[in-house]
Write an enzyme that holds these catalytic residues in place. Sequence first.
Site, PDB file in Angstrom:
ATOM      1  N   GLY A   1     -27.847  40.594   9.905  1.00 20.68           N
ATOM      2  CA  GLY A   1     -26.659  39.834   9.540  1.00 20.68           C
ATOM      3  C   GLY A   1     -27.018  38.470   8.994  1.00 20.68           C
TER       4      GLY A   1
ATOM      5  N   GLY B   1     -24.934  34.567   8.059  1.00 17.35           N
ATOM      6  CA  GLY B   1     -23.746  33.740   7.958  1.00 17.35           C
ATOM      7  C   GLY B   1     -24.062  32.472   7.204  1.00 17.35           C
TER       8      GLY B   1
ATOM      9  N   LYS C   1     -31.392  34.440  16.049  1.00 13.17           N
ATOM     10  CA  LYS C   1     -30.674  33.742  14.986  1.00 13.17           C
ATOM     11  C   LYS C   1     -31.537  32.585  14.491  1.00 13.17           C
ATOM     12  CE  LYS C   1     -25.924  35.062  15.683  1.00 13.17           C
ATOM     13  NZ  LYS C   1     -24.518  34.633  15.479  1.00 13.17           N
TER      14      LYS C   1
ATOM     15  N   TYR D   1     -29.424  41.713  22.556  1.00 13.60           N
ATOM     16  CA  TYR D   1     -28.764  42.493  21.516  1.00 13.60           C
ATOM     17  C   TYR D   1     -27.653  43.310  22.167  1.00 13.60           C
ATOM     18  CZ  TYR D   1     -27.979  45.992  17.884  1.00 13.60           C
ATOM     19  OH  TYR D   1     -27.401  46.810  16.952  1.00 13.60           O
ATOM     20  N   VAL D   2     -26.424  43.082  21.732  1.00 10.52           N
ATOM     21  CA  VAL D   2     -25.265  43.762  22.306  1.00 10.52           C
ATOM     22  C   VAL D   2     -24.939  44.985  21.456  1.00 10.52           C
ATOM     23  CG1 VAL D   2     -22.828  43.564  22.927  1.00 10.52           C
ATOM     24  CG2 VAL D   2     -24.355  41.598  23.219  1.00 10.52           C
TER      25      VAL D   2
ATOM     26  N   ASP E   1     -15.939  27.721  17.698  1.00  5.86           N
ATOM     27  CA  ASP E   1     -15.892  28.674  16.585  1.00  5.86           C
ATOM     28  C   ASP E   1     -15.447  30.055  17.070  1.00  5.86           C
ATOM     29  OD1 ASP E   1     -16.066  29.565  13.981  1.00  5.86           O
ATOM     30  OD2 ASP E   1     -18.238  29.863  14.014  1.00  5.86           O
TER      31      ASP E   1
ATOM     32  N   PRO F   1     -12.918  36.584  15.396  1.00  5.05           N
ATOM     33  CA  PRO F   1     -13.221  37.985  15.715  1.00  5.05           C
ATOM     34  C   PRO F   1     -14.699  38.336  15.591  1.00  5.05           C
ATOM     35  CG  PRO F   1     -11.218  37.857  14.416  1.00  5.05           C
ATOM     36  CD  PRO F   1     -11.799  36.474  14.433  1.00  5.05           C
TER      37      PRO F   1
END
Length: 208
Positions: free
Chosen positions: A23, A25, A45, A94-95, A138, A141
């Site tokens: 991912g 952002g 991250k 890690y979920v 922040d 969803p």
Amino acid sequence: MTDPIGPIRAALAGRYEIEREIGEGAFATVFLARDLRHERLVAIKVLNADPTSQESELRFLSEIRLLAKLQHPNIVPLIDSGHAGATLYYVMPYVTGESLRERIHREKQLPLEAAIAIAREAADALAYAHEQGIIHRDIKPENILLSAGHPMIADFGVARAIDLAHVRQLTRKGFVTPGTPAYMSPEQLIGDRPIDQRSDIYSLGCVL
């Protein structure tokens, strides 16, 4: 070809083995990695922009250490942090599952009972963190992960840590600060006064 995350791989060698990017952002790129010491998967991250000074870097790491003390079943814990050169990173379990955003995209509209149950558990996590004096800043969803149907709030307080580090992501519209406008309280969006726990409550209301 030069490995774009070579410095991170080198810094984490022997501790974490990065498998792939999962991912990205505005402020961080997320990598799936294996915790070699505990034989588990983690999410690392890596901030996309460097802090403005060594002092900023120390503020970031100090704030992360405070956040790592949060222990709640509906909060994704921070388990490690550090830097590779001037690049900052932090580590979370890690979920498995999906984010609330992904579920909304898949189902279009959640059943009322499911939405209320998710909001109730998320509110309980917020109340716990607020009692510790920590604000998320922040809530959206994407930061509510669903594991076995239960919400787990990710990146708790990281927005403040990034802000303390004076990290800014340059976009076509200029420099932006952490937060998501569609879910920000008016005072956070305008930035004319300090925010408190009410800002998180407003954001959760927007999510609901």
